[in-house]
Design a protein around this motif. Structure first.
Motif, PDB file in Angstrom:
ATOM      1  N   LYS A 104       0.719  -1.234   0.094  1.00 28.11           N
ATOM      2  CA  LYS A 104       0.115  -0.054   0.053  1.00 28.11           C
ATOM      3  C   LYS A 104       0.904   1.280   0.020  1.00 28.11           C
ATOM      4  O   LYS A 104       0.616   2.147  -0.728  1.00 28.11           O
ATOM      5  CB  LYS A 104      -0.834   0.181   1.227  1.00 28.11           C
ATOM      6  CG  LYS A 104      -2.238   0.469   0.894  1.00 28.11           C
ATOM      7  CD  LYS A 104      -3.043   0.160   1.905  1.00 28.11           C
ATOM      8  CE  LYS A 104      -2.894   0.739   3.226  1.00 28.11           C
ATOM      9  NZ  LYS A 104      -3.777   1.464   4.217  1.00 28.11           N
ATOM     10  N   HIS A 105       1.861   1.197   0.738  1.00 27.22           N
ATOM     11  CA  HIS A 105       2.942   2.379   0.774  1.00 27.22           C
ATOM     12  C   HIS A 105       4.209   1.804   0.205  1.00 27.22           C
ATOM     13  O   HIS A 105       4.426   0.765   0.275  1.00 27.22           O
ATOM     14  CB  HIS A 105       3.208   2.748   2.366  1.00 27.22           C
ATOM     15  CG  HIS A 105       1.915   3.276   2.852  1.00 27.22           C
ATOM     16  ND1 HIS A 105       1.346   4.492   2.812  1.00 27.22           N
ATOM     17  CD2 HIS A 105       1.125   2.493   3.816  1.00 27.22           C
ATOM     18  CE1 HIS A 105       0.332   4.575   3.365  1.00 27.22           C
ATOM     19  NE2 HIS A 105       0.102   3.557   4.154  1.00 27.22           N
ATOM     20  N   ALA A 106       4.999   2.797  -0.283  1.00 29.94           N
ATOM     21  CA  ALA A 106       6.050   2.462  -0.795  1.00 29.94           C
ATOM     22  C   ALA A 106       7.333   3.376  -0.497  1.00 29.94           C
ATOM     23  O   ALA A 106       6.987   4.516  -0.654  1.00 29.94           O
ATOM     24  CB  ALA A 106       6.201   2.365  -2.641  1.00 29.94           C
ATOM     25  N   CYS A 107       8.335   3.013  -0.395  1.00 33.70           N
ATOM     26  CA  CYS A 107       9.762   3.629   0.043  1.00 33.70           C
ATOM     27  C   CYS A 107      10.677   3.320  -0.824  1.00 33.70           C
ATOM     28  O   CYS A 107      11.227   2.264  -0.888  1.00 33.70           O
ATOM     29  CB  CYS A 107      10.052   3.444   1.485  1.00 33.70           C
ATOM     30  SG  CYS A 107      11.537   4.468   1.812  1.00 33.70           S
ATOM     31  N   VAL A 108      11.146   4.232  -1.683  1.00 34.55           N
ATOM     32  CA  VAL A 108      12.211   4.057  -2.622  1.00 34.55           C
ATOM     33  C   VAL A 108      13.389   4.597  -2.014  1.00 34.55           C
ATOM     34  O   VAL A 108      13.649   5.965  -2.027  1.00 34.55           O
ATOM     35  CB  VAL A 108      11.836   4.488  -4.092  1.00 34.55           C
ATOM     36  CG1 VAL A 108      12.934   3.926  -5.067  1.00 34.55           C
ATOM     37  CG2 VAL A 108      10.636   3.938  -4.401  1.00 34.55           C
ATOM     38  N   VAL A 109      14.563   4.080  -1.686  1.00 35.11           N
ATOM     39  CA  VAL A 109      15.676   4.424  -1.178  1.00 35.11           C
ATOM     40  C   VAL A 109      16.746   4.722  -2.497  1.00 35.11           C
ATOM     41  O   VAL A 109      16.805   3.675  -3.080  1.00 35.11           O
ATOM     42  CB  VAL A 109      16.379   3.593  -0.081  1.00 35.11           C
ATOM     43  CG1 VAL A 109      17.683   4.195   0.330  1.00 35.11           C
ATOM     44  CG2 VAL A 109      15.334   3.707   1.167  1.00 35.11           C
ATOM     45  N   CYS A 110      17.337   5.778  -2.646  1.00 30.53           N
ATOM     46  CA  CYS A 110      18.184   6.086  -3.472  1.00 30.53           C
ATOM     47  C   CYS A 110      19.549   5.413  -3.208  1.00 30.53           C
ATOM     48  O   CYS A 110      20.074   5.768  -2.229  1.00 30.53           O
ATOM     49  CB  CYS A 110      18.383   7.569  -3.911  1.00 30.53           C
ATOM     50  SG  CYS A 110      19.704   7.654  -5.355  1.00 30.53           S
ATOM     51  N   LEU A 147      12.062  -0.434  -1.652  1.00 32.39           N
ATOM     52  CA  LEU A 147      12.603  -0.420  -3.056  1.00 32.39           C
ATOM     53  C   LEU A 147      13.840   0.413  -3.044  1.00 32.39           C
ATOM     54  O   LEU A 147      13.810   1.191  -2.269  1.00 32.39           O
ATOM     55  CB  LEU A 147      11.615  -0.046  -4.161  1.00 32.39           C
ATOM     56  CG  LEU A 147      10.163  -0.878  -3.994  1.00 32.39           C
ATOM     57  CD1 LEU A 147       9.209   0.056  -4.555  1.00 32.39           C
ATOM     58  CD2 LEU A 147      10.338  -2.173  -5.190  1.00 32.39           C
ATOM     59  N   THR A 148      14.757   0.081  -4.097  1.00 28.32           N
ATOM     60  CA  THR A 148      15.874   0.931  -4.130  1.00 28.32           C
ATOM     61  C   THR A 148      15.748   1.452  -5.584  1.00 28.32           C
ATOM     62  O   THR A 148      15.272   1.048  -6.594  1.00 28.32           O
ATOM     63  CB  THR A 148      17.071   0.344  -4.006  1.00 28.32           C
ATOM     64  OG1 THR A 148      17.172  -1.104  -4.956  1.00 28.32           O
ATOM     65  CG2 THR A 148      17.100  -0.125  -2.588  1.00 28.32           C
ATOM     66  N   ALA A 160      18.728  10.486  -0.182  1.00 29.33           N
ATOM     67  CA  ALA A 160      17.306  10.959  -0.618  1.00 29.33           C
ATOM     68  C   ALA A 160      16.454   9.618  -0.767  1.00 29.33           C
ATOM     69  O   ALA A 160      17.012   8.382  -1.031  1.00 29.33           O
ATOM     70  CB  ALA A 160      17.078  11.696  -1.929  1.00 29.33           C
ATOM     71  N   ALA A 161      15.126   9.676  -0.439  1.00 34.82           N
ATOM     72  CA  ALA A 161      14.267   8.526  -0.530  1.00 34.82           C
ATOM     73  C   ALA A 161      12.802   9.115  -1.130  1.00 34.82           C
ATOM     74  O   ALA A 161      12.604  10.224  -1.198  1.00 34.82           O
ATOM     75  CB  ALA A 161      14.151   7.701   0.523  1.00 34.82           C
ATOM     76  N   VAL A 162      12.244   8.204  -1.853  1.00 37.80           N
ATOM     77  CA  VAL A 162      10.680   8.816  -2.379  1.00 37.80           C
ATOM     78  C   VAL A 162       9.928   7.882  -1.663  1.00 37.80           C
ATOM     79  O   VAL A 162       9.694   6.562  -1.743  1.00 37.80           O
ATOM     80  CB  VAL A 162      10.706   8.569  -3.836  1.00 37.80           C
ATOM     81  CG1 VAL A 162       9.053   8.821  -4.241  1.00 37.80           C
ATOM     82  CG2 VAL A 162      11.519   9.201  -4.735  1.00 37.80           C
ATOM     83  N   ILE A 163       9.176   8.510  -0.809  1.00 35.10           N
ATOM     84  CA  ILE A 163       8.015   7.882   0.096  1.00 35.10           C
ATOM     85  C   ILE A 163       6.722   8.104  -0.412  1.00 35.10           C
ATOM     86  O   ILE A 163       6.229   9.315  -0.388  1.00 35.10           O
ATOM     87  CB  ILE A 163       8.057   8.288   1.479  1.00 35.10           C
ATOM     88  CG1 ILE A 163       9.616   7.898   1.876  1.00 35.10           C
ATOM     89  CG2 ILE A 163       7.100   7.592   2.295  1.00 35.10           C
ATOM     90  CD1 ILE A 163       9.873   8.341   3.286  1.00 35.10           C
ATOM     91  N   ASP A 164       5.976   7.157  -0.899  1.00 30.56           N
ATOM     92  CA  ASP A 164       4.461   7.269  -1.702  1.00 30.56           C
ATOM     93  C   ASP A 164       4.581   8.382  -2.520  1.00 30.56           C
ATOM     94  O   ASP A 164       3.740   9.234  -2.543  1.00 30.56           O
ATOM     95  CB  ASP A 164       3.305   7.532  -0.366  1.00 30.56           C
ATOM     96  CG  ASP A 164       3.092   6.291   0.183  1.00 30.56           C
ATOM     97  OD1 ASP A 164       2.691   6.558   1.428  1.00 30.56           O
ATOM     98  OD2 ASP A 164       3.509   5.284  -0.340  1.00 30.56           O
ATOM     99  N   GLY A 165       5.703   8.467  -3.586  1.00 27.43           N
ATOM    100  CA  GLY A 165       5.854   9.586  -4.387  1.00 27.43           C
ATOM    101  C   GLY A 165       6.203  10.689  -4.068  1.00 27.43           C
ATOM    102  O   GLY A 165       6.617  11.601  -4.969  1.00 27.43           O
ATOM    103  N   GLU A 166       6.481  11.061  -3.033  1.00 30.77           N
ATOM    104  CA  GLU A 166       6.964  12.355  -2.623  1.00 30.77           C
ATOM    105  C   GLU A 166       8.565  12.240  -2.201  1.00 30.77           C
ATOM    106  O   GLU A 166       8.888  11.623  -1.303  1.00 30.77           O
ATOM    107  CB  GLU A 166       6.363  13.025  -1.352  1.00 30.77           C
ATOM    108  CG  GLU A 166       5.037  13.495  -1.921  1.00 30.77           C
ATOM    109  CD  GLU A 166       4.269  14.410  -0.843  1.00 30.77           C
ATOM    110  OE1 GLU A 166       3.021  14.246  -0.988  1.00 30.77           O
ATOM    111  OE2 GLU A 166       5.025  14.943   0.016  1.00 30.77           O
ATOM    112  N   ILE A 167       9.451  13.080  -2.611  1.00 29.35           N
ATOM    113  CA  ILE A 167      10.763  12.881  -2.430  1.00 29.35           C
ATOM    114  C   ILE A 167      11.179  13.680  -1.042  1.00 29.35           C
ATOM    115  O   ILE A 167      10.497  14.444  -0.684  1.00 29.35           O
ATOM    116  CB  ILE A 167      11.734  13.818  -3.310  1.00 29.35           C
ATOM    117  CG1 ILE A 167      11.589  13.127  -4.752  1.00 29.35           C
ATOM    118  CG2 ILE A 167      13.005  13.743  -2.995  1.00 29.35           C
ATOM    119  CD1 ILE A 167      12.745  13.572  -5.662  1.00 29.35           C
ATOM    120  N   SER A 168      11.993  12.785  -0.248  1.00 29.97           N
ATOM    121  CA  SER A 168      12.342  13.075   1.077  1.00 29.97           C
ATOM    122  C   SER A 168      13.955  13.368   1.008  1.00 29.97           C
ATOM    123  O   SER A 168      14.651  12.447   0.286  1.00 29.97           O
ATOM    124  CB  SER A 168      11.989  12.238   2.154  1.00 29.97           C
ATOM    125  OG  SER A 168      10.886  13.016   2.614  1.00 29.97           O
ATOM    126  N   GLY A 169      14.693  14.480   1.507  1.00 33.90           N
ATOM    127  CA  GLY A 169      16.010  14.727   1.262  1.00 33.90           C
ATOM    128  C   GLY A 169      16.673  14.758   2.696  1.00 33.90           C
ATOM    129  O   GLY A 169      16.167  14.661   3.556  1.00 33.90           O
TER     130      GLY A 169
END
Lengths: 188, 238, 555
Positions: A104-110, A147-148, A160-169
């Motif tokens: 349901k939620h996705a966290c993409v770590v760069c 995800l990465t 940086a990471a993108v959590i539910d489509g929004e970038i966090s730095g």
């Protein structure tokens, strides 16, 4: 997320897993399915239903449905008149297309170089230790996928990471763990 | 169509202008190892075994995919090229699980032939030992991923000569593998016509006829060039 | 829009702008937006309206001004500010700071938020590619026109023959900014001379038989130059493509943008639409009779698609695997037609060169590397962000002056250029000139412009392993040396990293590096060994220290 139905095939059984709460009445739900289908069809139509529209179409499908299952790929292949194996080959070549439902939620770590230098590799280790998640994994309750990616181009804000489509730095490990734990437990 | 003159290994050669270095060399009796090349199929220059040196060009060029040019000076058999070929074959053997002793293509396998040709007697790299499947669902043929070298000859023959495009490639890199239709068991493929061309095209024992013995597994690969000539040029040359 | 209409539009915009006593620029690049800058802009507009000054103070959303480390950035400029005095720049601006900034306009600056604009980061750059970023609203074609946009296209279409345009680009000395540094004029000339074959695979809805492609697949991790240019000045790129199309005789262009850049895609699509509506794209551009149109094509997450032939395969709708070259795309590319592929930054240089002349451009930089280069400076350095400097500047000046040096307590070890295809440059070369040849000499490459500063806590073997892992995962799988070679090299580097390797393993690695470099099908495989070779050249002891010595347990 319910699996999409092709126009002439019965919808397959939803993937096994924890039951997902139904969010809409049946009529509204099928209208929701139709809308996603219409988006995909619109993309194909915009490109004249030509074979070279495949990647653009898969993009729309991925965004609309969250993942590309067999029925969706079959539909695209049939409409664009492409061989099934070719569509499958393209869908599995590119990182952005997924064939399995995400949480349901996705966290993409760069894990791009600048973020890596600033500790995103260690961040992944911490997430594994604290939340039991590895790259590509989803929590057992289906709430959170980790995800990465290699570089969103926000290197000055590394890590940086993108959590539910929004970038966090400028991510701080403890803060991220707390935030993700909340998402993973989130029952709404 | 004008002729071109070039030299290969110091030998002056005459070739048609649309010929590749590989074709011109073969006509002149100069051989070099190949794996992804198959007469009748489009060349993709993927296996890198046929790389040659050309004077004045810093990069090595694949002979199968490079057209001849007037005055070209080509070398096909330098020590460095031989060394690179040997390493390429070793990489192939290390990539998947090539066990000749139990394979139906033993002694008529192009990978074996190439291994012998480049003088490979051991592999200096760690074997990757991937866990790979065997698909026996088709009524007539079998597919053993362990023996596949990803030359994509099956993909090309099914697309270019049969036309069904049943085979394609899943994924990328070292995790890539050939698939039928929507990554289904071969027996469930609706596009496959059971023509057997992929069996003919496969250089190893990866795609094979079920129930055939080693002796029966000799493949007639020249059939494919025959078909291509027949379709494109309306010439039937056996 | 005819040339006369272009004049009138520019005059009108400038006259309109002259009404304002103050301009407020808020950066809306992806990074600043992520930190709330869009809300900052909204709040500023509200504050200024509430105080009745919206007729005198203009708030404008702009592209990246460069010093991303201090973002969100807001710049306040007075109309009658002296030319050589920098504008007031505010850093780390939060939405709730809007009132403080709004109230400071026209009076004393809000010193609490003020950034130092006299530091080398702002005074030592030479902006050509990025000159509009941070100054114009990237979502308004009128802003671009006010800043002098489309004058190059006007000149090319009405005052120059296609061959003259090519000659001008050749004389400028511009070289491909995507990494290889191939002379741009020569590439254009080759495409111009190539004839489209009688039989092609062009879909039946496309009339063009020659194409221009803008490579916006910036895949190098640590590089965001192209992203910022696409987000901050999309019209500049489009203008460059149209000029290119005119010069080589192409009728259609594609901008291939990686899908990980949604804002860039949005801005480019909006720019293309506005250009079409203004007659700057489509049929008879500016009334000249030249037809050219542009579409955006999305990447889908494959580093290899930054390679020209893979990119073409992707636009054709297939797996992004490369093809043997020759034949080169300039002769046989998209759907079998002659195709010009240029990087975003290369195309962004075209308009200034045509407007200001080749001699002006050739006066910047070094003998063989003309013009400027945009670098993304990141890693262990204070002023992380985007910089544009003349070719030939020293590494020391970039890292320690413009970059502001390393953070407290960290010591310089190396700077990595060229991404996964490049190399690490140690301290002994800090005074080298940064240009194509010099970088190649020290074992690295210019690459697309990623520049990552590494400190002495960095394990160089681990860096090599990290880059090899990337190449292994991004390998398309077509050719044996790259597909299996990167996996084997990664295995060897992991062994070395974990202290399980002997000298024999290191020798095998070095040997394999040479083979993969020489025999791979495309640039990905050919340059995958570069980080290994570069770290072996300068940091060999780090490798040797990890080896199991003879006499100890070997396996």
């Amino acid at each position: 997320m319910t699996a999409p139905a092709g126009p002439t095939r019965p919808a397959p059984a939803p993937p096994a897993g924890p039951p997902r709460p139904s969010t809409a009445a049946p009529a509204a739900a099928s209208a929701a399915v139709d809308k996603r289908l219409k988006l995909v069809e619109a993309t194909m139509r915009r490109h004249g239903f030509r074979g070279n529209a495949l990647i653009e179409t898969l993009h729309t499908a991925q965004e609309a449905y969250g993942f590309l299952d067999d029925d969706l790929l079959r539909l695209v292949a049939r409409t664009l008149k492409l061989p099934l194996s070719k569509v499958y080959g393209v869908a599995t070549f590119y990182n952005l297309f997924t064939l399995k439902p995400a949480g349901k939620h996705a966290c993409v770590v760069c894990l791009g170089t600048a973020c890596y230098i600033k500790g995103s590799g260690r961040l992944m280790d911490t997430l594994h230790k604290e939340l039991g998640l590895k790259a590509g994994g989803t929590t057992a309750n289906g709430h959170l996928s980790l995800l990465t990616a290699r570089c969103f181009g926000s290197c000055a804000m590394a890590p940086a990471a993108v959590i539910d489509g929004e970038i966090s730095g400028k991510i701080v490990p403890d803060a991220l763990v707390a935030r993700l734990r909340k998402l993973a437990e989130d029952a709404s | 169509m004008s002729a071109k003159t070039l030299t290969i290994n110091g030998k002056p050669i005459s070739a048609r202008e649309d010929e590749t270095i590989l074709e011109a060399a073969r006509d002149a009796g100069i051989v070099m190892p190949t794996l992804c090349h198959l007469d009748g199929l489009t060349d993709i220059g993927a296996c890198r075994l046929c790389l040659v040196e050309v004077t004045g060009i810093s990069k090595l060029l694949p002979a199968c995919a490079t057209r001849v040019a007037e005055g070209m000076e080509v070398r096909t058999d330098t020590e460095q090229l031989r060394k690179y070929r040997r390493m390429t074959v070793e990489l192939l053997f290390s990539e998947r699980n090539h066990v000749c002793a139990g394979c139906v293509a033993n002694s008529h396998c192009e990978l074996q032939d190439v291994g012998i040709a480049v003088g490979m007697d051991h592999v200096r790299y760690d074997y990757l030992f991937p866990k790979l499947e065997v698909d026996l669902t088709h009524p007539q043929f079998g597919m053993d991923q362990n023996r596949c070298i990803l030359c994509a000859r099956c993909v090309r023959v099914c697309d270019e000569i049969e036309g069904a495009h049943t085979w394609d490639i899943f994924g990328r890199g070292v995790k890539a593998h050939v698939i039928t239709d929507l990554n289904q068991p071969w027996g469930e493929s609706l596009s496959c016509t059971s023509c057997g061309k992929c069996v003919m095209a496969c250089p190893t024992g990866a795609i094979f006829k079920l129930g055939s013995t080693v002796e029966e597994s000799v493949k007639d690969r020249s059939k494919l060039a025959f078909l291509k000539n027949a379709r494109d040029k309306k010439q039937w040359v056996m | 829009m005819t040339p006369e209409e272009l004049d009138r539009t520019q005059e009108r915009e400038l006259a309109d702008d002259a009404k304002y006593e103050h301009q407020v620029h808020v950066c809306v690049g992806t990074a600043c937006v992520a930190l709330g800058s869009a809300t900052v802009a909204k709040n500023l507009e509200a504050e200024i309206k509430a105080s009745g000054r919206d007729g005198k103070v203009k708030v404008r959303c702009v592209g990246c001004p460069g010093l991303c480390a201090l973002g969100p950035l807001v710049e306040v400029e007075a109309k009658d500010k002296p030319e050589d005095e920098p504008a007031t720049l505010y850093q780390y601006v939060k939405p709730e700071d809007a009132r403080e900034i709004a109230e400071s306009i026209g009076g004393a600056p809000a010193s609490r938020l003020q950034a130092d604009t006299r530091q080398p980061f702002f005074t030592r750059q030479t902006k050509i590619v990025l000159e509009n970023c941070g100054r114009i609203d990237p979502e308004r074609i009128e802003d671009y026109i006010a800043a002098g946009g489309y004058r190059a296209l006007e000149k090319a279409l009405f005052e120059m023959q296609p061959q003259e345009v090519i000659d001008e680009i050749s004389k400028s000395g511009l070289r491909g900014r995507g990494g290889a540094g191939f002379p741009t004029g020569l590439k254009w000339a080759t495409v111009a001379k190539s004839n489209s074959p009688a039989v092609t695979r062009v879909p039946d809805d496309i009339l063009a038989r020659k194409f221009v492609i803008c490579n916006g697949d910036e895949g190098d991790p640590g590089a965001f130059m192209d992203r910022s240019t696409m987000e901050g000045d999309p019209f500049r790129i489009i203008e460059g493509m149209v000029v290119a199309g005119y010069a080589v005789g192409a009728g259609k262009g594609y901008v291939y943008v990686r899908a990980e850049y949604p804002l860039a895609v949005k801005r480019l699509r909006s720019a293309i639409r506005q250009a079409q509506r203004s007659g700057m794209l489509g049929a008879t551009i500016m009334g000249s009779g030249f037809n050219f149109d542009i579409d955006v094509r999305l990447g889908a997450g494959a580093f290899v698609c930054g390679e020209e032939t893979s990119l073409i395969a992707s636009i054709e709708g297939g797996r992004g695997t490369p093809r043997p070259r020759p034949p080169f795309p300039a002769e046989s590319g998209l759907w079998g037609c002659p195709t010009l592929i240029n990087n975003v930054e290369t195309l962004a240089n075209i308009a200034p060169i045509i407007s200001r002349g080749a001699a002006w451009f050739a006066g910047i930089g070094t003998e063989k590397s003309k013009g400027t280069k945009v670098f993304a400076l990141t890693g262990q350095v204070n002023n992380t962000g985007l910089i544009e400097v003349p070719m030939g500047i020293s590494l020391r000046e970039i890292v320690f002056d413009i970059g502001g040096g390393l953070p407290e307590g960290r010591n310089f070890k190396a700077v990595q250029t060229g991404g996964p295809s490049g190399g690490c440059i140690p301290a002994q070369y800090l005074d080298m000139k940064v240009d194509y040849e010099s970088l190649a000499q020290v074992g690295s490459i210019m690459g697309s412009g990623g520049m990552i500063v590494m400190d002495d806590q960095t394990d160089m073997v681990e860096i090599a392993r990290f880059f090899m892992e990337f190449c292994m995962e991004e390998s398309c799988g077509k050719c044996v040396p790259c597909r299996v070679g990167t996996a084997q090299m990664h295995g060897l580097l992991t062994r070395i990293s974990e202290g399980k390797a002997t000298q024999a393993h290191l020798d095998t690695l070095t040997e394999l590096c040479d083979m993969v470099r020489r025999t791979s099908l495309c640039g990905l495989g050919q340059s995958a060994p570069n980080p290994v070779l570069s770290t072996l050249r300068y940091f060999k002891s780090e490798y040797e220290d990890k080896l199991v010595k003879d006499g100890q347990n070997e396996r």
